[in-house]
Motif scaffolding. Structure first.
Motif, PDB file in Angstrom:
ATOM      1  N   LEU A  84      47.463  43.228  38.277  1.00 53.46           N
ATOM      2  CA  LEU A  84      46.038  43.680  38.167  1.00 53.46           C
ATOM      3  C   LEU A  84      45.305  43.084  39.523  1.00 53.46           C
ATOM      4  N   LEU A  85      45.885  41.820  39.817  1.00 55.50           N
ATOM      5  CA  LEU A  85      45.045  41.116  41.079  1.00 55.50           C
ATOM      6  C   LEU A  85      45.505  42.139  42.435  1.00 55.50           C
ATOM      7  N   GLY A  86      46.772  42.341  42.214  1.00 55.51           N
ATOM      8  CA  GLY A  86      47.373  43.138  43.523  1.00 55.51           C
ATOM      9  C   GLY A  86      46.626  44.404  43.508  1.00 55.51           C
ATOM     10  N   LEU A  87      46.390  45.078  42.173  1.00 55.32           N
ATOM     11  CA  LEU A  87      45.538  46.430  42.115  1.00 55.32           C
ATOM     12  C   LEU A  87      44.327  46.325  42.863  1.00 55.32           C
ATOM     13  N   VAL A  88      43.496  45.535  42.561  1.00 61.80           N
ATOM     14  CA  VAL A  88      42.036  44.945  42.763  1.00 61.80           C
ATOM     15  C   VAL A  88      42.109  45.077  44.549  1.00 61.80           C
ATOM     16  N   ILE A  89      43.101  44.275  44.918  1.00 61.95           N
ATOM     17  CA  ILE A  89      42.968  44.122  46.500  1.00 61.95           C
ATOM     18  C   ILE A  89      43.629  45.485  47.156  1.00 61.95           C
ATOM     19  N   GLY A  90      44.684  46.068  46.331  1.00 60.78           N
ATOM     20  CA  GLY A  90      45.234  47.192  46.936  1.00 60.78           C
ATOM     21  C   GLY A  90      44.521  48.482  46.941  1.00 60.78           C
ATOM     22  N   VAL A  91      43.632  48.746  45.878  1.00 59.87           N
ATOM     23  CA  VAL A  91      43.150  50.123  45.826  1.00 59.87           C
ATOM     24  C   VAL A  91      42.223  50.356  46.998  1.00 59.87           C
ATOM     25  N   PRO A  92      41.347  49.458  47.250  1.00 55.94           N
ATOM     26  CA  PRO A  92      40.307  49.739  48.365  1.00 55.94           C
ATOM     27  C   PRO A  92      41.342  49.847  49.555  1.00 55.94           C
ATOM     28  N   ALA A  93      42.433  48.923  50.023  1.00 56.04           N
ATOM     29  CA  ALA A  93      43.336  49.055  51.182  1.00 56.04           C
ATOM     30  C   ALA A  93      43.832  50.465  51.211  1.00 56.04           C
ATOM     31  N   ALA A  94      44.366  50.930  50.158  1.00 56.33           N
ATOM     32  CA  ALA A  94      45.169  52.201  50.176  1.00 56.33           C
ATOM     33  C   ALA A  94      44.156  53.373  50.166  1.00 56.33           C
ATOM     34  N   TRP A  95      42.933  53.279  49.635  1.00 51.96           N
ATOM     35  CA  TRP A  95      41.985  54.252  49.873  1.00 51.96           C
ATOM     36  C   TRP A  95      41.641  54.406  51.331  1.00 51.96           C
ATOM     37  N   ALA A  96      41.457  53.243  51.894  1.00 47.68           N
ATOM     38  CA  ALA A  96      41.238  53.399  53.390  1.00 47.68           C
ATOM     39  C   ALA A  96      42.165  53.757  54.133  1.00 47.68           C
ATOM     40  N   MET A  97      43.397  53.559  53.948  1.00 47.12           N
ATOM     41  CA  MET A  97      44.548  53.857  54.700  1.00 47.12           C
ATOM     42  C   MET A  97      44.797  55.475  54.351  1.00 47.12           C
TER      43      MET A  97
END
Ligand SMILES: Nc1ncnc2c1ncn2[C@@H]1O[C@H](COP(=O)(O)OP(=O)(O)OP(=O)(O)O)[C@@H](O)[C@H]1O
Ligand SMILES: [Mg+2]
Lengths: 276, 290, 334
Positions: A84-97
């Motif tokens: 879950l923590l990974g998703l919280v950090i990962g979703v915005p990053a993946a959005w940007a990419m």
């Protein structure tokens, strides 16, 4: 495969495939069956297939010896928490990419993946010492943090491949409709990517559940997960086969079930969307 | 899709991920490098100070290092060989018209979900134990002397266990790739008069090349760091017969409490991984561009 | 409410200049169509106005307020995309309500406006469906519904009809025109279909390679094309162009005659161009003749549907002298 295969070839292939599959499955089947045998039966010189007398005593013994439930609870917190923590950090990053790519986006992704290439042993000692000094050794939150960092590249990459399949038009429509970034992500992107996010979640929970380097090296008792629990059965041998099987079964059962239900999405996820 | 505002936002959105990964990559690595040039032993606190290349000389000069390096390569190479070839064959088989394909997929993928220490323990005690393992029973059935696998063939045994865990993964990915090869393509090849072997080499194999690259990449990432299987079964032995680099560092740094030498080993492990990584990234970077 | 004015707007993607320099004034309530060949920058221009892309330089005023740097959410414009861009996970009702929710409108207001939009667009019985359960035309209507509930300053349409079949396209064309007459809101409509442009627009912007070739009413463009590009682009079938000595007779570098501005004879006429019929396309109401004219090349002639010419027939063409368009060497109308 609509080609007219003769019934004989079909029977032949089916038999061969099942034989190989069962051979691959044999160790798991053995574990399941042995878990319900008595110790004496388990090591008998002429082995039985099904348990002669079906017993549950091994499970009780395992719980008494090593407290399965505590370790299982730790495993759940550890694997779900880190994901879950990974998703919280990962979703915005993946959005940007995925939606605002630059020339460097691919390099950044490659770099992230390359951090996975760094062997854990290369950083084991400093992490061990840092954890010791910060009193994070044998704590669940310390372990969860490490796991988040380990799986973050995979999470981002998976999300990225799923997000890329979402037409950017729809996000732009949301912007035109007056949605600020938060609403665009929470009300439009995430609901549309639910299948992808779910398989990212599943795969990373499984990877975390089965993580067996940091969980073993950084815990001693309190924060031990199921991998540590099971490793504690490795030393004493002898009259131990049935209990070992029971412990093994307990450790793998939750994830085995989860994996069976989600294997299709998992395969896709694990290839970072490169094989569909 | 690229207003200055979105670009700014996207930098902000990426920042947490990039920053934590950067820290995660740099801080421990720098520390490892630093320790690797220090005299630093938890057992002997009197020994401190700059060590120069001593730790590296100690680690690399030790015969166990070369052996571990070779073992690492054998382990990665052996498992890749078994899983790619076995996985391709099995995928081809599962792609045939067979009954129960859905259930078969589930059965075949199962070992992948088994955590490494459990896999190791099952094989160690249930199958490869010279006394009551299933293989011992099988050997006795044929009137042969049971084998003490982990003592006689430690590397081979470890490879078998790891390959068992990863064969399902390779199989399913290759099967998925195989199934995306359209029926028309195959029929066209058949119409052109290609026989089964030609079809495999000219149609199926090129189509699967990408999937195979992916399997190699992902498995290598995990195989370079194999640890639990060794710890639970052979403990790296007998001697150093089944110690890979990962386990060697653990042995030196944690078990022997020699931080300096362990760190030097860690640095070497990172260098090796990076050499492998550069090759892989080159190969895969092009292929992954979906 | 709803005037849009661009002054010296430029746009480059990296090194490539897509829009060299555009200034435009769109009046409140106007229906303006951007038309031009594929890749000429229509969508880019629309997206600049929407705020989905940054201008490289220049300013964009909405109702006299400088919005050049404002994000799309703040511009108060609504956009209908070629792909419809509906939210697949939301029902039709939620799709239409989304902009209102983003504006934090009270629930009663949302319900009321959604009902009203649905009634206007004949969507009332589909409100609880997901977009994937709708036909192309219905999806298009939902996209329009989502745009109208916000009561935007202007509507931006990017080729909204290009995914529909021909019959539906004609229908939707009428519906959008009707909507404009009813709402009287400014609309900018991008298309590469010049029939759509001619029938819907109050004024048309003809774009070519990122430049405005002409900005005027449909009839202006038809009757007084500013240059050879516009002359060739507006009108169907295309205008016939002739250059060389024949054009020099008219003191021009090139002349153009529309297919409908010829008189046709089967016997030689003084000054007429002699040719042979290649293909005759009979549409019933009209017949388009493709005639190989000696020395001048292929020309398209429009005649009434009763004429029966066949392949190989000799014909004599006389362009209507009052309707010959003359162009100079740079392509500008004389
Ligand atoms: N994000 C971008 N990056 C680089 N070039 C772009 C980008 N978007 C558009 N272009 C280029 O700008 C030019 C104009 O594109 P645009 O989409 O505005 O054309 P269009 O007139 O809408 O064409 P069509 O009728 O095909 O939709 C094209 O050459 C296109 O390749
Ligand atoms: Mg366009």
């Amino acid at each position: 495969m609509a080609r007219a295969a003769s019934i004989q070839t079909r029977i032949g292939f089916t038999a061969l495939a099942w034989a190989i599959a069962l051979l691959l499955f044999a160790p798991i089947l053995w574990t399941i069956l042995t878990a319900f045998k008595t110790e004496a039966e388990a090591i008998a010189t002429s082995p039985t297939f099904l348990p002669r007398e079906f017993t549950l005593e091994n499970f009780g013994a395992v719980q008494d010896r090593s407290d399965y439930f505590k370790h299982a609870f730790n495993s759940i917190i550890f694997s779900v928490g880190s994901t879950l923590l990974g998703l919280v950090i990962g979703v915005p990053a993946a959005w940007a990419m995925a939606f605002a790519p630059t020339k460097r986006t691919k390099d950044v992704l490659m770099w992230m993946l390359s951090t996975k290439m760094m062997p854990a042993v290369g950083v084991l000692i400093p992490i061990y010492l840092i954890f010791r000094d910060l009193r994070l050794l044998d704590t669940l939150h310390g372990l969860t943090l490490i796991m988040t960092l380990i799986n973050l590249p995979i999470i981002i990459w998976m999300l990225y491949t799923y997000f890329k399949e979402i037409p950017v038009d729809i996000l732009e429509a949301a912007r035109m409709d007056g949605a600020e970034l938060y609403n665009e992500i929470v009300h439009v992107l995430v609901p549309m990517a639910v299948p992808g996010i779910a398989s990212t979640l599943l795969l990373n929970v499984i990877l975390a559940w089965n993580e067996a380097f940091w969980t073993i090296t950084l815990t001693s008792g309190k924060a031990g997960t199921l991998t540590a629990f099971i490793s504690s059965f490795s030393s004493p041998q002898g009259l131990f086969l049935a209990k070992l099987s029971a412990a093994s079964l307990l450790a793998i059962a939750p994830i085995l079930l989860m994996g069976w239900f989600s294997q299709k999405q998992l395969v896709r996820g694990l290839t970072f969307g490169a094989v569909k | 899709m690229a207003t200055a505002q979105t670009r700014t936002l996207s930098r902000i959105m990426m920042a947490p991920a990039v920053i934590v990964l950067l820290i995660w990559m740099i801080v421990p690595l720098v520390m490892t490098l630093w320790f690797s040039f220090q005299n630093y032993s938890l057992i002997n606190p009197m020994m401190t100070g700059f060590a120069g290349w001593a730790n590296y000389v100690y680690v690399i000069g030790d015969p166990s290092f070369i052996q571990s390096l070779v073992n690492t390569l054998i382990l990665v190479g052996g498992v890749l060989l078994i899983t790619i070839i076995g996985g391709t064959l099995l995928a081809l088989l599962l792609d045939q018209p067979i009954w129960g394909q859905g259930i078969l997929r589930i059965i075949v993928i199962s070992p992948f979900f088994v955590m490494p220490p459990v896999a190791a323990l099952i094989w160690k005690n249930g199958f490869m134990h010279p006394g009551y393992g299933m293989l011992a029973h099988l050997w006795k059935f044929f009137g042969l002397q049971p084998i003490d696998w982990f003592n006689q063939y430690p590397m081979f045994s470890v490879i078998v266990i790891v390959a068992w865990q990863w064969l399902p993964f390779a199989t399913l990915i290759l099967l998925t790739a195989l199934q995306s090869l359209s029926e028309e393509q195959r029929e066209a090849a058949e119409m052109d008069g290609a026989n089964a072997i030609n079809r495999f080499y000219h149609i199926i194999l090129p189509h699967m090349a990408r999937a195979i690259t992916i399997v190699i990449l992902i498995q290598t990432i995990f195989l370079l760091g194999i640890f639990a299987e060794i710890r639970v079964t052979t403990g790296g032995g007998p001697g150093y017969a089944s110690t890979n680099i990962a386990f060697l560092v653990f042995r030196t740094g944690i078990l022997s409490n020699d931080i300096g030498a362990g760190s030097a080993g860690g640095v070497v492990a990172v260098v090796i991984a990076n050499i492998v990584a550069i090759f892989l990234m080159r190969a895969v970077g092009k292929n992954l561009d979906a | 409410m709803g005037s849009i004015s661009l002054s010296h707007v430029k746009k480059s993607f990296g090194e490539v200049q897509i829009i060299p320099d555009i200034s435009l004034d769109i009046k409140e309530g106007e229906f303006v169509v951007f038309v031009g060949p594929s890749g000429c920058g229509k969508s880019t221009l629309l997206r600049l106005i929407a705020g989905l892309e940054d201008t490289t330089s220049g300013t964009i005023l909405l109702d006299g307020v400088d919005m050049t740097k404002a994000p799309p959410a703040r511009r108060g414009l609504a956009m209908v995309f070629q792909s419809y861009a509906l939210y697949p996970h939301m029902t039709v009702r939620d799709n239409i309500a989304f902009p209102l929710k983003m504006a934090k409108a009270p629930k009663e207001v949302i319900d009321q406006k959604v009902e009203y939009a649905a009634r206007t667009l004949n969507l009332s019985s589909y409100l609880d469906r997901r977009p994937r359960a709708l036909s192309g035309g219905q999806r298009q209507r939902v996209a329009i519904g989502r745009a109208i509930v916000r009561e935007p300053k202007a509507f931006l349409f990017d080729e909204p009809l290009s995914n529909l079949d021909a019959a539906l396209r004609v229908n939707m064309r009428l519906e959008i025109t009707e909507l404009h007459q009813q709402l009287k809101t400014t609309m900018i409509y991008v298309t590469h279909d010049q029939v759509e442009a001619m029938t819907m627009a109050d004024r048309i912007v003809v774009l070519n390679a990122g430049r405005v070739e002409q900005f005027g009413t449909p009839l202006d463009l038809y009757k007084k094309p500013a240059n050879r590009f516009v002359a060739g682009f507006i009108g169907s079938p295309r205008m016939n162009f002739v250059d060389g000595p024949e054009a020099a007779r008219y003191n021009a570098s090139a002349i153009g005659v529309r297919p409908e501005h010829f008189s046709l004879a089967t016997t030689p006429m003084p000054g007429a161009w002699k040719g042979k019929v290649g293909v005759a396309e009979q549409l019933g109401s009209d017949t388009f003749l493709h005639v190989h004219v000696d020395g001048l090349g292929l020309m398209t002639i429009r005649t009434d549907g009763d004429q029966t010419f066949g392949h190989g027939d000799d014909v004599y063409l006389t362009p209507d002298p009052a309707r010959i368009y003359r162009f100079d060497a740079a392509g500008l109308a004389l």
